[in-house]
Design a protein around this motif. Sequence first.
Motif, PDB file in Angstrom:
ATOM      1  N   GLN A  11       1.790 -26.728  18.456  1.00  0.00           N
ATOM      2  CA  GLN A  11       1.700 -28.171  18.660  1.00  0.00           C
ATOM      3  C   GLN A  11       2.991 -28.875  18.242  1.00  0.00           C
ATOM      4  OE1 GLN A  11      -1.070 -30.077  15.972  1.00  0.00           O
ATOM      5  NE2 GLN A  11      -0.872 -28.430  14.463  1.00  0.00           N
ATOM      6  N   LEU A  12       3.198 -30.049  18.808  1.00  0.00           N
ATOM      7  CA  LEU A  12       4.335 -30.887  18.440  1.00  0.00           C
ATOM      8  C   LEU A  12       3.849 -31.960  17.482  1.00  0.00           C
ATOM      9  CD1 LEU A  12       6.095 -31.388  21.896  1.00  0.00           C
ATOM     10  CD2 LEU A  12       6.732 -29.811  20.071  1.00  0.00           C
ATOM     11  N   PRO A 160       8.093 -28.529  16.891  1.00  0.00           N
ATOM     12  CA  PRO A 160       7.105 -27.465  17.136  1.00  0.00           C
ATOM     13  C   PRO A 160       6.606 -26.932  15.794  1.00  0.00           C
ATOM     14  CG  PRO A 160       9.151 -27.086  18.354  1.00  0.00           C
ATOM     15  CD  PRO A 160       9.428 -28.178  17.385  1.00  0.00           C
ATOM     16  N   LEU A 161       5.278 -26.871  15.611  1.00  0.00           N
ATOM     17  CA  LEU A 161       4.748 -26.563  14.287  1.00  0.00           C
ATOM     18  C   LEU A 161       3.746 -25.409  14.324  1.00  0.00           C
ATOM     19  CD1 LEU A 161       5.143 -27.791  11.411  1.00  0.00           C
ATOM     20  CD2 LEU A 161       2.903 -28.869  11.744  1.00  0.00           C
ATOM     21  N   PRO A 162       4.243 -24.166  14.218  1.00  0.00           N
ATOM     22  CA  PRO A 162       3.320 -23.051  13.980  1.00  0.00           C
ATOM     23  C   PRO A 162       2.843 -23.105  12.534  1.00  0.00           C
ATOM     24  CG  PRO A 162       5.570 -22.275  13.891  1.00  0.00           C
ATOM     25  CD  PRO A 162       5.643 -23.733  14.272  1.00  0.00           C
ATOM     26  N   ASP A 163       1.991 -22.159  12.135  1.00  0.00           N
ATOM     27  CA  ASP A 163       1.544 -22.180  10.745  1.00  0.00           C
ATOM     28  C   ASP A 163       2.709 -21.835   9.818  1.00  0.00           C
ATOM     29  OD1 ASP A 163       1.612 -19.245  10.148  1.00  0.00           O
ATOM     30  OD2 ASP A 163       0.104 -19.211  11.730  1.00  0.00           O
ATOM     31  N   LEU A 164       2.553 -22.168   8.535  1.00  0.00           N
ATOM     32  CA  LEU A 164       3.651 -22.086   7.580  1.00  0.00           C
ATOM     33  C   LEU A 164       4.209 -20.673   7.462  1.00  0.00           C
ATOM     34  CD1 LEU A 164       5.301 -23.798   5.603  1.00  0.00           C
ATOM     35  CD2 LEU A 164       3.637 -23.194   3.818  1.00  0.00           C
ATOM     36  N   THR A 425      16.715 -21.030  19.979  1.00  0.00           N
ATOM     37  CA  THR A 425      15.771 -21.784  20.804  1.00  0.00           C
ATOM     38  C   THR A 425      14.532 -20.964  21.128  1.00  0.00           C
ATOM     39  OG1 THR A 425      17.600 -23.042  21.775  1.00  0.00           O
ATOM     40  CG2 THR A 425      15.512 -23.049  22.978  1.00  0.00           C
ATOM     41  N   ALA A 426      14.724 -19.711  21.508  1.00  0.00           N
ATOM     42  CA  ALA A 426      13.583 -18.854  21.857  1.00  0.00           C
ATOM     43  C   ALA A 426      12.662 -18.654  20.656  1.00  0.00           C
ATOM     44  CB  ALA A 426      14.085 -17.510  22.371  1.00  0.00           C
ATOM     45  N   ALA A 427      13.241 -18.512  19.466  1.00  0.00           N
ATOM     46  CA  ALA A 427      12.430 -18.259  18.273  1.00  0.00           C
ATOM     47  C   ALA A 427      11.600 -19.476  17.881  1.00  0.00           C
ATOM     48  CB  ALA A 427      13.313 -17.832  17.115  1.00  0.00           C
ATOM     49  N   VAL A 428      12.197 -20.680  17.910  1.00  0.00           N
ATOM     50  CA  VAL A 428      11.466 -21.857  17.415  1.00  0.00           C
ATOM     51  C   VAL A 428      10.513 -22.433  18.458  1.00  0.00           C
ATOM     52  CG1 VAL A 428      13.332 -22.419  15.825  1.00  0.00           C
ATOM     53  CG2 VAL A 428      13.243 -23.554  18.052  1.00  0.00           C
ATOM     54  N   THR A 429      10.707 -22.119  19.733  1.00  0.00           N
ATOM     55  CA  THR A 429       9.821 -22.657  20.768  1.00  0.00           C
ATOM     56  C   THR A 429       8.757 -21.666  21.207  1.00  0.00           C
ATOM     57  OG1 THR A 429      11.379 -21.984  22.505  1.00  0.00           O
ATOM     58  CG2 THR A 429      11.581 -24.232  21.651  1.00  0.00           C
ATOM     59  N   GLY A 430       8.705 -20.497  20.596  1.00  0.00           N
ATOM     60  CA  GLY A 430       7.667 -19.534  20.917  1.00  0.00           C
ATOM     61  C   GLY A 430       7.960 -18.637  22.090  1.00  0.00           C
TER      62      GLY A 430
END
Length: 445
Positions: A11-12, A160-164, A425-430
Motif C-alpha cells: 500500500q501507499l 510504498p509500505l510493506p511490513d516492517l 527501484t525494483a526492490a522498493v516497489t516490489g
Amino acid sequence: MDKKLANENRQLVRLGYLCRLQTGLTVDGTRDLDGDVVTRPYLRVANVQAGHLALDSVTEITVPRAMAERSSLRSGDVLMTEGGDLDKLGRGTVWRGELEDCLHQNHVFALRTNPHQLDAGYLAWVTQSAYGRDYFESTGVKTTNLASTNSSKILDFRIPLPDLSEQCRIADFLDVETARIDRLASAREKQAEVLDELEYAEVSDGLIPGSLASASGEWPWIWLPAHLEAAPLVRLGYVARIQSGLTVDGKRDVSGDVVTRPYLSVANVQADRIRVDNVSEITVPIGIARRSTLLSGDVLMTEGGDLDKLGRGTLWRGELEGCLHQNHVFAVRPEISRLDADYLALMTRTFHGRCYFESTGVKTTNLASTNSSKILGFPIPLPQLAIQRRRVLAVQRKLDQISRARQRLRVQLDVLAERRQALITAAVTGQLDITTARPMHDRDL
C-alpha cells in the motif's frame, strides 16, 4: 517509469502519517547570546549530499540551549535539503550520529520516523528510487539552475509500505548490493584518473622529450635536456600576437552600420574543447566586429578560472562562421611560419606550461586570473616547424587512444548508474523479491 507498484499488497501511505518533520535553526547574527547558550556543530545544505554526508567542513554555531534542543539531530533521522539540483531534490540520507550533539540548519529537514512503522534506511532508499525521483522532480519548484521543495510536499509523499520486517530486509539488501556497484564504479573512476595522469605525461614528454624526468617541480627551473639546446625558449610574444575581444555593453549605440554575430564568452571556452551548443549572439558596429572576429587557428585562453586550468589553450577551428569573442577570452594568433597552432595549444597543457601559468596567475579564494602580458611572456620551446608538427601528430595519436579508453569507462559508469537505480527501484516497489534474489558479484556487472 510506471508508478503502479508491482506488488498490489504494498500500500501507499502518506509520509506524514509515518514520521514527523523537524525544522532546523535559522542562522541569525543578531541573536541575543547573553543567557544560557551552547556551541554545537551544525549541518548546512552543503553537508547533506545525495545518499551521503560531507562532514569534512562542518561549522559550529552558538545558540540558546532551548533552541539547540529543538534542532538537535538523533541517530536514525533522515535528512533532506530544501533546495538544490533537481535530480538530487528529496534524496534522503540517514544520520547515524556521526557528530555528537549536532544541530541542523533550517534549509535541512530532519525526518524522524515512527520506528514501529517505518525503517529509516528503507525510507532513504525509497527517496532514491525512480519512484521517489518522479515525485520530487514533478513537485519541486524549478528556477534557472536549482529547484526547491518544502515540508508539506515532503510529508505528502506516498511511500510504498510493506511490513516492517520486509522494509529492513530491503534496506539491508540494498546496502550490500549498491555497495558492490559503488566499489566497481569507484575502481572505474580511479582508472579514469590514471588516464588523466597518462594524458598529462604523454603531452609533456611528447612535446618536450625528457622534460618530466628532469623537472624539479618548481618554477623557474633548469630542465631542458642537452639535446634540446637547438630548441631554445622563446617568449610567446615574439611568435604570436593577442587579439583582444569585445566588451559587452548594453548602452552601445547600434543604430549605424552594425552586424549580428555569434560570440564566445568564458563559459564557451573549456580547458580542452569549445562549447558551441549555447553560444549567444550580439549586435555591434561592424568596425568592432572586424577587430574581434576569430580566425581558424587562433588559440583561445580565458582571463580567469580554476588555477589548474588557467592558461590552457584550446584551438579554434572555425566552428562558427564570423564568430566574435568576449574581452575575457584571449585569442592568441601564432605566426604560422614559425609556430604551429596545435603545438602551442598542447604546450599550454604540458608540465612546463602548467608550472608557468599556475605560478604567474593571480590567486583569489576560489579562482585565479592571468593577463595578456603574462600570456605573451610564456617561454615556449621552439624547434623547427616540421619538428613541432611531427611531435603534435605523435602526441595526438596517443591522446586519441586515451580518449577512446576514457569513453569506454564513461559507458561503463553510465551502465553501473543505471543498474544501481533499477535495482533500488525494483526492490522498493516490489518488482524484485529479495528473498529469492541472487546476490550480485562484481563479475555480474
